[in-house]
Design an enzyme around this catalytic site. Sequence first.
Site, PDB file in Angstrom:
ATOM      1  N   CYS A 178      52.444  45.147  19.785  1.00 51.17           N
ATOM      2  CA  CYS A 178      51.511  43.936  19.702  1.00 51.17           C
ATOM      3  C   CYS A 178      52.081  42.851  20.422  1.00 51.17           C
ATOM      4  CB  CYS A 178      51.160  43.556  18.267  1.00 51.17           C
ATOM      5  SG  CYS A 178      50.076  44.981  17.435  1.00 51.17           S
TER       6      CYS A 178
ATOM      7  N   GLU B 114      51.513  39.448  19.128  1.00 49.85           N
ATOM      8  CA  GLU B 114      52.333  38.725  18.504  1.00 49.85           C
ATOM      9  C   GLU B 114      53.600  38.896  17.936  1.00 49.85           C
ATOM     10  OE1 GLU B 114      49.712  40.430  18.085  1.00 49.85           O
ATOM     11  OE2 GLU B 114      48.837  40.082  16.089  1.00 49.85           O
TER      12      GLU B 114
END
Length: 169
Positions: free
Chosen positions: A73, A75
Amino acid sequence: MVKTREWVSTLEVWNPHELSVEDRALLAEAHVAASKAYAPYSEFYVGGAVRLADGNIVRGSNQENMAYPSGMCGERVAVFAAGAQHPGVTMMAVAIVSPSEKAISEAFMPCGGCRQVLVEAERRQGSPIRVLLQVRDEEVAISSSAVNLVPFAFEAFGLGGTGTNGREG
Ligand code: THU
């Protein structure tokens, strides 16, 4: 009467134009990051930007792989990169965005795994990390801490904490 334990979580919702210059700059960095995502399989682009206490900003974007679970991901790439490149420097805020038309929630809502990673980053540093969430150029949801996004977060190993795991009633 059975005992209960409650979790109350509140997000602020901001018009992006009314945010501070600092917050708008961090969101802009996250959008730059999203533009560099490698997401040919989902075509769902995510950017993260971490603002550190020393003023540095560290960007990350989702990185997919044809062996799907090997991807990461956006983030989490940003938070791990900040930890790797600036160890010990406090993370003040993270902006997480998606420009994708596929993003249908009112603001970007990070997956559970990323929330857990953010919670540990703030426990480790002993201070909260503000989380700014946006899809496209829409309203920005802001959480004053990561733990606010994780009801009853996993806790172990005595890293300390910045929040309480629910209130008994
Ligand atoms: N993704 C993120 O980057 N962050 C999240 O919080 C959820 C999902 C990515 C993973 C994958 O590359 C794509 O979005 C579709 O799930």
